[in-house]
Design a protein around this motif. Sequence first.
Motif, PDB file in Angstrom:
ATOM      1  N   GLU A  77       0.831  -1.213   0.000  1.00  0.00           N
ATOM      2  CA  GLU A  77       0.000   0.000   0.000  1.00  0.00           C
ATOM      3  C   GLU A  77       0.861   1.258   0.000  1.00  0.00           C
ATOM      4  O   GLU A  77       0.594   2.216  -0.734  1.00  0.00           O
ATOM      5  CB  GLU A  77      -0.921  -0.012   1.219  1.00  0.00           C
ATOM      6  CG  GLU A  77      -1.852   1.178   1.297  1.00  0.00           C
ATOM      7  CD  GLU A  77      -2.776   1.129   2.501  1.00  0.00           C
ATOM      8  OE1 GLU A  77      -3.077   2.193   3.067  1.00  0.00           O
ATOM      9  OE2 GLU A  77      -3.199   0.009   2.877  1.00  0.00           O
ATOM     10  N   LYS A  78       1.904   1.236   0.813  1.00  0.00           N
ATOM     11  CA  LYS A  78       2.802   2.396   0.903  1.00  0.00           C
ATOM     12  C   LYS A  78       3.486   2.638  -0.452  1.00  0.00           C
ATOM     13  O   LYS A  78       3.578   3.778  -0.917  1.00  0.00           O
ATOM     14  CB  LYS A  78       3.845   2.142   1.989  1.00  0.00           C
ATOM     15  CG  LYS A  78       4.664   3.334   2.392  1.00  0.00           C
ATOM     16  CD  LYS A  78       3.941   4.164   3.426  1.00  0.00           C
ATOM     17  CE  LYS A  78       4.899   5.161   4.054  1.00  0.00           C
ATOM     18  NZ  LYS A  78       4.202   6.092   4.944  1.00  0.00           N
ATOM     19  N   THR A  80       2.458   1.613  -3.415  1.00  0.00           N
ATOM     20  CA  THR A  80       1.441   1.987  -4.397  1.00  0.00           C
ATOM     21  C   THR A  80       1.076   3.462  -4.284  1.00  0.00           C
ATOM     22  O   THR A  80       0.996   4.183  -5.292  1.00  0.00           O
ATOM     23  CB  THR A  80       0.179   1.110  -4.217  1.00  0.00           C
ATOM     24  OG1 THR A  80       0.541  -0.260  -4.385  1.00  0.00           O
ATOM     25  CG2 THR A  80      -0.891   1.472  -5.225  1.00  0.00           C
ATOM     26  N   ASP A  81       0.853   3.914  -3.054  1.00  0.00           N
ATOM     27  CA  ASP A  81       0.501   5.320  -2.838  1.00  0.00           C
ATOM     28  C   ASP A  81       1.612   6.245  -3.320  1.00  0.00           C
ATOM     29  O   ASP A  81       1.360   7.237  -4.013  1.00  0.00           O
ATOM     30  CB  ASP A  81       0.212   5.588  -1.355  1.00  0.00           C
ATOM     31  CG  ASP A  81      -1.089   4.948  -0.890  1.00  0.00           C
ATOM     32  OD1 ASP A  81      -1.892   4.526  -1.759  1.00  0.00           O
ATOM     33  OD2 ASP A  81      -1.298   4.855   0.333  1.00  0.00           O
ATOM     34  N   TYR A  82       2.839   5.906  -2.955  1.00  0.00           N
ATOM     35  CA  TYR A  82       3.966   6.760  -3.338  1.00  0.00           C
ATOM     36  C   TYR A  82       4.156   6.762  -4.854  1.00  0.00           C
ATOM     37  O   TYR A  82       4.371   7.816  -5.467  1.00  0.00           O
ATOM     38  CB  TYR A  82       5.244   6.291  -2.645  1.00  0.00           C
ATOM     39  CG  TYR A  82       6.422   7.214  -2.876  1.00  0.00           C
ATOM     40  CD1 TYR A  82       6.562   8.399  -2.166  1.00  0.00           C
ATOM     41  CD2 TYR A  82       7.392   6.894  -3.831  1.00  0.00           C
ATOM     42  CE1 TYR A  82       7.634   9.249  -2.384  1.00  0.00           C
ATOM     43  CE2 TYR A  82       8.467   7.741  -4.057  1.00  0.00           C
ATOM     44  CZ  TYR A  82       8.585   8.910  -3.329  1.00  0.00           C
ATOM     45  OH  TYR A  82       9.644   9.757  -3.562  1.00  0.00           O
ATOM     46  N   ALA A  83       4.052   5.580  -5.474  1.00  0.00           N
ATOM     47  CA  ALA A  83       4.249   5.477  -6.928  1.00  0.00           C
ATOM     48  C   ALA A  83       3.164   6.228  -7.688  1.00  0.00           C
ATOM     49  O   ALA A  83       3.401   6.726  -8.795  1.00  0.00           O
ATOM     50  CB  ALA A  83       4.254   4.011  -7.350  1.00  0.00           C
ATOM     51  N   GLY A  84       1.987   6.345  -7.100  1.00  0.00           N
ATOM     52  CA  GLY A  84       0.912   7.069  -7.751  1.00  0.00           C
ATOM     53  C   GLY A  84       1.017   8.573  -7.613  1.00  0.00           C
ATOM     54  O   GLY A  84       0.486   9.323  -8.440  1.00  0.00           O
ATOM     55  N   GLN A  85       1.727   9.015  -6.558  1.00  0.00           N
ATOM     56  CA  GLN A  85       1.822  10.455  -6.276  1.00  0.00           C
ATOM     57  C   GLN A  85       3.125  11.075  -6.762  1.00  0.00           C
ATOM     58  O   GLN A  85       3.137  12.246  -7.159  1.00  0.00           O
ATOM     59  CB  GLN A  85       1.686  10.697  -4.768  1.00  0.00           C
ATOM     60  CG  GLN A  85       0.336  10.307  -4.197  1.00  0.00           C
ATOM     61  CD  GLN A  85       0.327  10.324  -2.683  1.00  0.00           C
ATOM     62  OE1 GLN A  85       1.263  10.797  -2.043  1.00  0.00           O
ATOM     63  NE2 GLN A  85      -0.728   9.777  -2.088  1.00  0.00           N
ATOM     64  N   PRO A 102       7.019  -4.804 -10.017  1.00  0.00           N
ATOM     65  CA  PRO A 102       7.438  -5.359  -8.727  1.00  0.00           C
ATOM     66  C   PRO A 102       6.383  -5.178  -7.631  1.00  0.00           C
ATOM     67  O   PRO A 102       6.217  -6.063  -6.777  1.00  0.00           O
ATOM     68  CB  PRO A 102       8.714  -4.584  -8.398  1.00  0.00           C
ATOM     69  CG  PRO A 102       9.238  -4.129  -9.718  1.00  0.00           C
ATOM     70  CD  PRO A 102       8.014  -3.845 -10.543  1.00  0.00           C
ATOM     71  N   ILE A 103       5.683  -4.052  -7.651  1.00  0.00           N
ATOM     72  CA  ILE A 103       4.632  -3.836  -6.646  1.00  0.00           C
ATOM     73  C   ILE A 103       3.499  -4.836  -6.862  1.00  0.00           C
ATOM     74  O   ILE A 103       2.993  -5.441  -5.903  1.00  0.00           O
ATOM     75  CB  ILE A 103       4.108  -2.384  -6.703  1.00  0.00           C
ATOM     76  CG1 ILE A 103       5.232  -1.389  -6.406  1.00  0.00           C
ATOM     77  CG2 ILE A 103       2.961  -2.191  -5.708  1.00  0.00           C
ATOM     78  CD1 ILE A 103       4.850   0.075  -6.636  1.00  0.00           C
ATOM     79  N   ALA A 104       3.095  -5.025  -8.119  1.00  0.00           N
ATOM     80  CA  ALA A 104       2.030  -5.984  -8.427  1.00  0.00           C
ATOM     81  C   ALA A 104       2.431  -7.396  -8.027  1.00  0.00           C
ATOM     82  O   ALA A 104       1.635  -8.156  -7.450  1.00  0.00           O
ATOM     83  CB  ALA A 104       1.691  -5.922  -9.914  1.00  0.00           C
ATOM     84  N   LEU A 153      10.995  -0.050  -0.451  1.00  0.00           N
ATOM     85  CA  LEU A 153      12.183   0.784  -0.287  1.00  0.00           C
ATOM     86  C   LEU A 153      12.702   1.250  -1.641  1.00  0.00           C
ATOM     87  O   LEU A 153      13.032   2.428  -1.826  1.00  0.00           O
ATOM     88  CB  LEU A 153      13.268   0.004   0.464  1.00  0.00           C
ATOM     89  CG  LEU A 153      14.510   0.793   0.857  1.00  0.00           C
ATOM     90  CD1 LEU A 153      14.193   1.787   1.963  1.00  0.00           C
ATOM     91  CD2 LEU A 153      15.611  -0.146   1.319  1.00  0.00           C
ATOM     92  N   GLN A 154      12.746   0.340  -2.601  1.00  0.00           N
ATOM     93  CA  GLN A 154      13.224   0.685  -3.932  1.00  0.00           C
ATOM     94  C   GLN A 154      12.319   1.719  -4.593  1.00  0.00           C
ATOM     95  O   GLN A 154      12.794   2.644  -5.259  1.00  0.00           O
ATOM     96  CB  GLN A 154      13.291  -0.576  -4.799  1.00  0.00           C
ATOM     97  CG  GLN A 154      14.030  -0.400  -6.101  1.00  0.00           C
ATOM     98  CD  GLN A 154      15.537  -0.236  -5.913  1.00  0.00           C
ATOM     99  OE1 GLN A 154      16.086  -0.671  -4.903  1.00  0.00           O
ATOM    100  NE2 GLN A 154      16.190   0.398  -6.852  1.00  0.00           N
ATOM    101  N   THR A 155      11.017   1.589  -4.404  1.00  0.00           N
ATOM    102  CA  THR A 155      10.059   2.530  -4.986  1.00  0.00           C
ATOM    103  C   THR A 155      10.268   3.933  -4.430  1.00  0.00           C
ATOM    104  O   THR A 155      10.180   4.930  -5.163  1.00  0.00           O
ATOM    105  CB  THR A 155       8.613   2.070  -4.707  1.00  0.00           C
ATOM    106  OG1 THR A 155       8.421   0.760  -5.264  1.00  0.00           O
ATOM    107  CG2 THR A 155       7.600   3.027  -5.300  1.00  0.00           C
ATOM    108  N   HIS A 156      10.564   4.021  -3.157  1.00  0.00           N
ATOM    109  CA  HIS A 156      10.776   5.324  -2.508  1.00  0.00           C
ATOM    110  C   HIS A 156      12.156   5.913  -2.819  1.00  0.00           C
ATOM    111  O   HIS A 156      12.392   7.087  -2.553  1.00  0.00           O
ATOM    112  CB  HIS A 156      10.600   5.205  -0.995  1.00  0.00           C
ATOM    113  CG  HIS A 156       9.180   5.175  -0.551  1.00  0.00           C
ATOM    114  ND1 HIS A 156       8.388   4.061  -0.700  1.00  0.00           N
ATOM    115  CD2 HIS A 156       8.407   6.121   0.038  1.00  0.00           C
ATOM    116  CE1 HIS A 156       7.175   4.325  -0.209  1.00  0.00           C
ATOM    117  NE2 HIS A 156       7.163   5.564   0.229  1.00  0.00           N
TER     118      HIS A 156
END
Length: 202
Positions: A77-78, A80-85, A102-104, A153-156
Amino acid sequence: MLLVDLREAVGNGLAIRPIRTMMNHATTELFIENLKVPVANRIGEEGKGFRYILDGMNAERTLIAAECIGDGRWFVEKATDYAGQRQVFNRPIGQNQGVQFPIARSHIQVEAAKLMCYEAARRFDAGEACGEQANMAKLLAADASWEAANVCLQTHGGFGFAEEYDVERKFRETRLYQVAPISTNMILSYVAEHVLGLPRSY
């Protein structure tokens, strides 16, 4: 198996020493020397304590699997939210397959682990043998949560290490479940020997 009243035992044969850890998890060492326990404090039959403990561990492993599933969902969720914003080059980073895939995949792994956890809980509640399911649920959920932590972590990016996002804290916390309360290697040994019938490895 014996039930010990800590209020009476500490200082009378039992010493407890806290261990500082890298995450918010209370851990202690116990030192037992000449601790006297009344026979009335015995649980069940003498000589069967280890079997009772093993049965109790099935419940613990199922519980930890459920905790890992919660952690995994939090990471997904974290992320997904960050990747969308998060906008880079006038588009959300979550629009890029290199970020969203990777999130999926983490979401799928967490949901699959949940099903094994539910089966372990169902069997435990029904009084059925559940060692196989409890062990597999713990391994699948711990792996899914740890992979989701890495993806989050990688997404952020660099912000994943910043305290304000909480990712680094949860990252450290979920790493624990690769080694405790039972290590991944012990689960693999159990499944290899008791489920697949391979020779004992240790």
